[in-house]
Enzyme design. Structure first.
Site, PDB file in Angstrom:
ATOM      1  CG  ASN A 230      13.542  -9.268  -4.827  1.00 61.48           C
ATOM      2  OD1 ASN A 230      14.301  -8.550  -5.483  1.00 61.48           O
ATOM      3  ND2 ASN A 230      13.989 -10.188  -3.978  1.00 61.48           N
TER       4      ASN A 230
ATOM      5  CG  HIS B 114      16.436 -14.559  -4.124  1.00 59.98           C
ATOM      6  ND1 HIS B 114      17.412 -13.809  -3.499  1.00 59.98           N
ATOM      7  CD2 HIS B 114      16.656 -15.851  -3.776  1.00 59.98           C
ATOM      8  CE1 HIS B 114      18.190 -14.622  -2.803  1.00 59.98           C
ATOM      9  NE2 HIS B 114      17.760 -15.862  -2.949  1.00 59.98           N
TER      10      HIS B 114
ATOM     11  CB  SER C 262      12.018 -17.178  -7.211  1.00 55.12           C
ATOM     12  OG  SER C 262      12.504 -18.487  -7.049  1.00 55.12           O
TER      13      SER C 262
ATOM     14  CG  ASP D  55      15.708 -13.213  -0.580  1.00 55.64           C
ATOM     15  OD1 ASP D  55      15.426 -12.217  -1.254  1.00 55.64           O
ATOM     16  OD2 ASP D  55      16.860 -13.445  -0.169  1.00 55.64           O
TER      17      ASP D  55
HETATM   18  C1  GAR Z   1      20.160 -10.308 -10.096  1.00 55.38           C
HETATM   19  O1  GAR Z   1      20.723 -11.538 -10.467  1.00 55.38           O
HETATM   20  C2  GAR Z   1      19.102 -10.531  -9.035  1.00 55.38           C
HETATM   21  O2  GAR Z   1      18.512 -11.795  -9.084  1.00 55.38           O
HETATM   22  C3  GAR Z   1      19.899 -10.368  -7.764  1.00 55.38           C
HETATM   23  O3  GAR Z   1      20.803  -9.353  -8.033  1.00 55.38           O
HETATM   24  C4  GAR Z   1      21.184  -9.422  -9.391  1.00 55.38           C
HETATM   25  C5  GAR Z   1      21.245  -8.007  -9.938  1.00 55.38           C
HETATM   26  O4  GAR Z   1      21.960  -7.941 -11.106  1.00 55.38           O
HETATM   27  N1  GAR Z   1      19.030 -10.050  -6.665  1.00 55.38           N
HETATM   28  C6  GAR Z   1      19.195 -10.524  -5.427  1.00 55.38           C
HETATM   29  O5  GAR Z   1      20.123 -11.231  -5.107  1.00 55.38           O
HETATM   30  C7  GAR Z   1      18.125 -10.089  -4.437  1.00 55.38           C
HETATM   31  N2  GAR Z   1      18.152 -10.897  -3.263  1.00 55.38           N
HETATM   32  P1  GAR Z   1      22.083  -6.561 -11.912  1.00 55.38           P
HETATM   33  O6  GAR Z   1      22.621  -5.514 -10.960  1.00 55.38           O
HETATM   34  O7  GAR Z   1      23.032  -6.856 -13.017  1.00 55.38           O
HETATM   35  O8  GAR Z   1      20.718  -6.205 -12.406  1.00 55.38           O
END
Ligand code: GAR
Length: 221
Positions: free
Chosen positions: A108, A110, A137, A146
């Site tokens: 993942n 995060h 991360s 997470d």
């Molecule tokens: C990313 O910034 C990722 O780090 C976050 O969602 C976003 C997805 O962006 N993930 C989390 O928060 C997971 N806990 P996207 O839809 O534009 O790829």
């Protein structure tokens, strides 16, 4: 892992992370073979289709429980015979069975410097906490939200002018650089995990994984 590591991506939203993974796959040793979403209207599915990648959507609202949804999702994922399952903005808590099934091949990204700021609204949390740095991360997934061993972190210095929006923009630029590389390092076997300790080229990394700053990313681009 394999020379052409089969990657399945799970997402729930706009899929800019997926786009970066797709755009860079020619230069790395992974291949995205399928993209799945729990939201049928996720724009990420459209991005995958445009790139000629097989997609599946499975609306979690049509399932009576998290467990029943995850079981069906696992069946669909497994049809792609993945070597690695990559969460890219997949905004659902995973069941015990799901995490166990993909243990060691589920990662993942995060948007925080874990273990800080788990969950949602990480940018605002970092500002509210008066943090001097923030970042992102890449980590293996365990049952705890997470958590799990960190492979890589991208770091940036928070400036007085930063808002949640500017932090998000800056973090996303780093994520689009880092995640494809992290996937490649895992796919090529450069990253290994033993007793929750991550090693890069057989050298153990600290609990924060391989760290790279926004500045050094900018200078390589
Ligand atoms: C990313 O910034 C990722 O780090 C976050 O969602 C976003 C997805 O962006 N993930 C989390 O928060 C997971 N806990 P996207 O839809 O534009 O790829």
């Amino acid at each position: 892992m394999t020379d052409n590591c089969r990657v399945v991506v799970l997402l729930s939203g706009s899929g800019t992370t997926l786009q970066a993974i797709l755009d860079q796959q020619n230069q790395y040793c992974y291949q995205v073979v399928g993209v799945l979403s729990n939201r049928p209207d996720a724009y990420g599915l459209e991005r995958a289709r445009s790139a000629g990648i097989d997609t599946r959507s499975l609306d979690h609202k049509h399932f009576p429980s998290r467990e029943s949804f995850d079981l069906e999702l696992m069946e669909r994922i497994d049809k792609f015979k993945p070597d690695l399952v990559v969460l890219a903005g997949y905004m659902r808590i995973l069941s015990h069975a799901f995490v166990k099934h993909y243990q060691g091949k589920l990662i993942n990204i995060h948007p925080s410097l874990l273990p800080k700021h788990k969950g949602l609204h990480t940018y605002q949390s970092a500002l509210d906490a008066g943090d001097k740095e923030h970042g992102t991360s890449v980590h293996y997934v365990t049952e705890e939200l997470d958590s799990g061993s960190v492979v890589m972190q991208g770091t940036l210095n928070i400036t007085p002018a930063d808002t949640a929006k500017t932090l998000e923009q800056r973090v996303k630029v780093m994520e689009h650089y880092l995640y494809p590389r992290a996937i490649d390092w895992i796919a090529s076997g450069r990253i290994t995990v033993e007793d929750d300790v991550i090693s890069l080229d057989k050298k153990p990394l600290g609990p924060q994984g391989y760290r790279i700053s926004e500045k050094s990313i900018a200078s390589t681009e």
